[in-house]
Design a protein around this motif. Sequence first.
Motif, PDB file in Angstrom:
ATOM      1  N   TYR A   1       1.247  -7.675   8.409  1.00 31.63           N
ATOM      2  CA  TYR A   1      -0.097  -7.793   8.978  1.00 31.63           C
ATOM      3  C   TYR A   1      -0.312  -9.163   9.615  1.00 31.63           C
ATOM      4  O   TYR A   1       0.315 -10.152   9.228  1.00 31.63           O
ATOM      5  CB  TYR A   1      -1.151  -7.563   7.891  1.00 31.63           C
ATOM      6  N   ASP A   2      -1.237  -9.196  10.569  1.00 33.37           N
ATOM      7  CA  ASP A   2      -1.611 -10.457  11.205  1.00 33.37           C
ATOM      8  C   ASP A   2      -2.748 -11.062  10.383  1.00 33.37           C
ATOM      9  O   ASP A   2      -3.891 -10.605  10.456  1.00 33.37           O
ATOM     10  CB  ASP A   2      -2.069 -10.173  12.641  1.00 33.37           C
ATOM     11  N   LEU A   3      -2.390 -12.062   9.600  1.00 33.04           N
ATOM     12  CA  LEU A   3      -3.396 -12.687   8.723  1.00 33.04           C
ATOM     13  C   LEU A   3      -3.815 -14.050   9.276  1.00 33.04           C
ATOM     14  O   LEU A   3      -4.361 -14.884   8.556  1.00 33.04           O
ATOM     15  CB  LEU A   3      -2.829 -12.831   7.302  1.00 33.04           C
ATOM     16  N   SER A   4      -3.575 -14.258  10.562  1.00 29.87           N
ATOM     17  CA  SER A   4      -3.765 -15.592  11.142  1.00 29.87           C
ATOM     18  C   SER A   4      -5.234 -16.017  11.238  1.00 29.87           C
ATOM     19  O   SER A   4      -5.521 -17.176  11.489  1.00 29.87           O
ATOM     20  CB  SER A   4      -3.124 -15.654  12.524  1.00 29.87           C
ATOM     21  N   SER A   5      -6.160 -15.061  11.036  1.00 27.10           N
ATOM     22  CA  SER A   5      -7.574 -15.439  11.091  1.00 27.10           C
ATOM     23  C   SER A   5      -8.025 -16.183   9.833  1.00 27.10           C
ATOM     24  O   SER A   5      -9.065 -16.834   9.830  1.00 27.10           O
ATOM     25  CB  SER A   5      -8.429 -14.181  11.268  1.00 27.10           C
ATOM     26  N   LEU A   6      -7.229 -16.081   8.755  1.00 29.12           N
ATOM     27  CA  LEU A   6      -7.648 -16.692   7.482  1.00 29.12           C
ATOM     28  C   LEU A   6      -7.760 -18.207   7.580  1.00 29.12           C
ATOM     29  O   LEU A   6      -6.886 -18.865   8.147  1.00 29.12           O
ATOM     30  CB  LEU A   6      -6.657 -16.353   6.363  1.00 29.12           C
ATOM     31  N   VAL A   7      -8.839 -18.734   7.042  1.00 29.18           N
ATOM     32  CA  VAL A   7      -9.055 -20.187   6.993  1.00 29.18           C
ATOM     33  C   VAL A   7      -9.084 -20.650   5.541  1.00 29.18           C
ATOM     34  O   VAL A   7      -8.491 -21.660   5.183  1.00 29.18           O
ATOM     35  CB  VAL A   7     -10.392 -20.567   7.687  1.00 29.18           C
ATOM     36  N   LEU A   8      -9.786 -19.889   4.717  1.00 30.72           N
ATOM     37  CA  LEU A   8     -10.015 -20.311   3.336  1.00 30.72           C
ATOM     38  C   LEU A   8      -9.786 -19.171   2.348  1.00 30.72           C
ATOM     39  O   LEU A   8     -10.309 -18.070   2.529  1.00 30.72           O
ATOM     40  CB  LEU A   8     -11.470 -20.803   3.186  1.00 30.72           C
ATOM     41  N   LEU A   9      -9.022 -19.501   1.330  1.00 32.43           N
ATOM     42  CA  LEU A   9      -8.820 -18.561   0.244  1.00 32.43           C
ATOM     43  C   LEU A   9      -9.163 -19.304  -1.043  1.00 32.43           C
ATOM     44  O   LEU A   9      -8.636 -20.385  -1.290  1.00 32.43           O
ATOM     45  CB  LEU A   9      -7.347 -18.175   0.249  1.00 32.43           C
ATOM     46  N   THR A  10     -10.063 -18.739  -1.812  1.00 38.20           N
ATOM     47  CA  THR A  10     -10.416 -19.387  -3.076  1.00 38.20           C
ATOM     48  C   THR A  10     -10.012 -18.491  -4.232  1.00 38.20           C
ATOM     49  O   THR A  10     -10.247 -17.286  -4.194  1.00 38.20           O
ATOM     50  CB  THR A  10     -11.932 -19.668  -3.152  1.00 38.20           C
TER      51      THR A  10
END
Length: 544
Positions: free
Chosen positions: A302-311
């Motif tokens: 998958y294209d997960l490149s939009s992710l900025v923050l994972l908590t």
Amino acid sequence: MKSTSPFPPLEIPQLDLPTFMFSYAKQHTVYGRNPELAAIVDKAQSLSFSDLESQTEAFAAGLYNRLGFRKGDVLATILPNSMMYPVAVMGTHMVGGVVTTANPAYNARELAYQLKETNPTVVVTLQSSIPIVKKALGIAGISVSGTCILTTDGGRNNMRRVFSSQGFPRVYLRTKEEASTTHAFIVFSSGTSGKPKGVVLSHQNMVSNALQFLCIEKFDVELRNATNHMLQRRWLQVLPMFHIYGIMISNMCILSGAVMVIMDKFDFGGFCSLIEEHRIDTVYVAPPILLALVKSPVAKRYDLSSLVLLTSGAAPLSKELQTEARQKLGIFVTQGYGMSETSPLVTRSLCNNSAPGSAGKLCPDTEAVFLDDDGKQVGKGQVGELCVRGPQIMIGYLNNKKATKEMLSSTGLLHTGDIGYIDADDNLFITDRKKELVKYKGFQIPPAELEGLLTDHPAVVDAAVIPVYDESQATEIPKAFVALAAGTRRDGLEKELCAWIEARVVDYKKLRGGVEVMDAIPKSATGKILRRVLKDLETNRLKN
Ligand code: 4UU
């Protein structure tokens, strides 16, 4: 020595939660300029911010005018995540009602326990759950005909049928006293020991915690820089909305002016696919999802490149996994620490990630002390039981003064049952847990509940359940030790006991760590299970 928050103190308005949420979002986010923007996306449907407000008001009006629901009455949600969930919750709060959120996967026995404790007059659920809800009401001794059962997915009991445009008295909380004593939520937690208890949280608790969260985000320069260009951030709500962590994230998403994309049933491929499809930038998860993002080949499709923050929160996250996730995914990976009894947030780390493995810095207006086994305060930086004080600390446990007193001192200091320390840069590290609790993927499994079910089995005279860590899934799993009645046949018994539990509990409470037979369960002179002895036994085996 006392540790204090590095953030400035807050002004907490004396408002009920939905009034605060709608007015804050209008004043501080894009919804003020454009209330028609989507607030919630749920599969093919969506709800704009103005729809969310008008439907919440229509439900509140219906509860008041059509169902005679009044301040202090309890509404139970027994629902998977959906866009109607916040409508049901905020509508109840708007007329002064109290919401108790139950796991929709619970069996009738588990549901009955929560219903009996909270005594709801309205239940909101799915059409397919009506039979089990009726069964649970029966077990709880609550009149089925006297309980209004509504559904979010249509049918005869559709909650939309209750919607009304009539007026209703808005429960504006005018005094500090009223704001801090009016109940908003009753969520369930086993605390430091025993069975689950109703944790009573006030409107003031919830509003304070919302502002505490928002304050830390405001001070997070890296996060601000990375998201400044966005009209609306896009959050994926994968946490269950019945758990305090999910409750908080739903509220924070609305308050931040972000779009909340809802996931109901979790599967990892579906999770990745939603991130790709909706260009998600923010997700709050528990450690196992973080592990899967780093290790699973599925994520690569998958294209997960939009992710900025994972908590990550709700269970321990190792320094190694946090660092690896940041490097491999190239995003900010932060941690939050909280509990049901603290509305929930206590600490949160910032995106600069100065201390991987840390659960973060104390929320504004929150202070901490650490106690040794004799209850004496230890020095700064030394390990002890974390005790916290702040405006987010619960009112107490429902109808359980004894348990409240054991956990919450008369000066408002809450004994968390977690062990850790705060370093010289104000970062909290959780190193161990003193209380009896197993956390499976962030879900609470109270050992006492499984022990009780095990000793109900004719072959078992005594039982103890402890957490063992399963590294392959980044989670604790429960393992049982049992002592048997004299003359019991042992072959096949371990399997039989696992099946015995499986037939009586929701999936996440299963004895995934198995059962082991012992001659006798180790006990202290006062008869308490010596869990530490069992935990050490397991740890030593892993080492050898
Ligand atoms: C080690 O799990 C929660 C609340 C979690 C939460 C909330 C807001 C996490 C991040 C966030 O931003 O509540 P409960 O009541 O189900 O469980 C509370 C217990 C704690 O006492 C602790 O033992 O869950 C454990 N826990 C953690 N342990 C929670 N967060 C952490 C953590 N590290 N970061």
